[in-house]
Write a protein that holds these residues in place. Structure first.
Motif, mmCIF file in Angstrom:
data_model
loop_
_atom_site.group_PDB
_atom_site.id
_atom_site.type_symbol
_atom_site.label_atom_id
_atom_site.label_comp_id
_atom_site.label_asym_id
_atom_site.label_seq_id
_atom_site.Cartn_x
_atom_site.Cartn_y
_atom_site.Cartn_z
ATOM 1 N N MET A 42 2.510 10.237 0.985
ATOM 2 C CA MET A 42 1.267 10.988 0.896
ATOM 3 C C MET A 42 1.476 12.424 1.341
ATOM 4 O O MET A 42 2.511 12.760 1.906
ATOM 5 C CB MET A 42 0.170 10.343 1.753
ATOM 6 C CG MET A 42 0.493 10.275 3.238
ATOM 7 S SD MET A 42 -0.888 9.746 4.270
ATOM 8 C CE MET A 42 -1.797 11.275 4.441
ATOM 9 N N LEU A 43 0.466 13.227 1.090
ATOM 10 C CA LEU A 43 0.407 14.598 1.576
ATOM 11 C C LEU A 43 -0.857 14.739 2.401
ATOM 12 O O LEU A 43 -1.941 14.342 1.961
ATOM 13 C CB LEU A 43 0.363 15.583 0.407
ATOM 14 C CG LEU A 43 0.092 17.033 0.804
ATOM 15 C CD1 LEU A 43 1.362 17.694 1.286
ATOM 16 C CD2 LEU A 43 -0.494 17.803 -0.345
ATOM 17 N N GLY A 44 -0.716 15.258 3.593
ATOM 18 C CA GLY A 44 -1.861 15.571 4.437
ATOM 19 C C GLY A 44 -1.732 17.006 4.904
ATOM 20 O O GLY A 44 -0.820 17.731 4.490
ATOM 21 N N GLY A 103 1.419 -0.997 5.942
ATOM 22 C CA GLY A 103 0.344 -1.120 4.959
ATOM 23 C C GLY A 103 0.324 0.060 4.013
ATOM 24 O O GLY A 103 1.311 0.764 3.829
ATOM 25 N N ALA A 104 -0.834 0.259 3.409
ATOM 26 C CA ALA A 104 -1.009 1.305 2.405
ATOM 27 C C ALA A 104 -1.050 2.684 3.037
ATOM 28 O O ALA A 104 -1.626 2.867 4.107
ATOM 29 C CB ALA A 104 -2.303 1.055 1.634
ATOM 30 N N ALA A 105 -0.467 3.653 2.350
ATOM 31 C CA ALA A 105 -0.553 5.037 2.812
ATOM 32 C C ALA A 105 -1.738 5.750 2.173
ATOM 33 O O ALA A 105 -2.336 6.645 2.764
ATOM 34 C CB ALA A 105 0.730 5.793 2.494
ATOM 35 N N CYS A 106 -2.085 5.360 0.950
ATOM 36 C CA CYS A 106 -3.142 6.038 0.206
ATOM 37 C C CYS A 106 -4.522 5.499 0.576
ATOM 38 O O CYS A 106 -4.680 4.295 0.822
ATOM 39 C CB CYS A 106 -2.904 5.870 -1.295
ATOM 40 S SG CYS A 106 -4.037 6.858 -2.304
ATOM 41 N N HIS A 107 -5.510 6.367 0.570
ATOM 42 C CA HIS A 107 -6.886 5.953 0.873
ATOM 43 C C HIS A 107 -7.446 4.996 -0.176
ATOM 44 O O HIS A 107 -8.432 4.312 0.067
ATOM 45 C CB HIS A 107 -7.801 7.180 1.014
ATOM 46 C CG HIS A 107 -8.098 7.864 -0.279
ATOM 47 N ND1 HIS A 107 -7.209 8.740 -0.871
ATOM 48 C CD2 HIS A 107 -9.159 7.787 -1.101
ATOM 49 C CE1 HIS A 107 -7.726 9.177 -2.005
ATOM 50 N NE2 HIS A 107 -8.917 8.611 -2.171
#
Length: 136
Positions: A42-44, A103-107
């Protein structure tokens, strides 16, 4: 639960802060990558405080541009990012955080934010490689 705080937890080390090239909004893009596979997750966005919290707590803290608050990955979802390493790119305008993603990285609930809308992928016939070489 979000991790917004009216007070900073402490200053980012001056020798790090002096090197950073932030955008006009004071933010740096922060790429999260799975430490053992290299998978881009992801990118934050981080400001000095989010980077400081990431470096000192061992958990990724980001600045939400839409909510205007800090958030720690996993506090609400349970999908934690345990920090393994943090590095600046050569221009000091992007942070790479290698993490152990739980777990998941994306929302959206996906493992990564970069698997649903692939714009180009090199095919088995090599046509993609030819197109890439032609663009060089």
């Amino acid at each position: 639960m979000t991790s917004s705080s009216p007070r900073p937890t402490g200053p980012l080390a001056p020798e790090i802060a002096a090197r950073l090239k932030r955008g006009a909004d004071g933010l740096l893009p922060a790429i999260a990558q799975q430490y053992d596979t290299g998978e881009v997750l992801m990118l934050g966005w981080m400001d000095d405080e989010a980077l400081h919290r990431t470096l000192t707590t061992g958990r990724c803290t980001y600045w939400s541009r839409s909510r205007q608050e800090y958030w720690v990955k996993g506090d609400t979802s349970g999908h934690f990012q345990w920090v393994k390493s943090v590095a600046l790119d050569c221009d000091a305008d992007t942070v790479l955080v290698k993490v152990d993603q739980v777990g998941a990285a994306c929302h959206t609930g996906a493992r990564t934010c970069f698997d649903a809308d692939v714009l180009f992928e090199d095919g088995a016939d090599g046509a993609g490689a030819d197109a890439s070489a032609a663009g060089q």
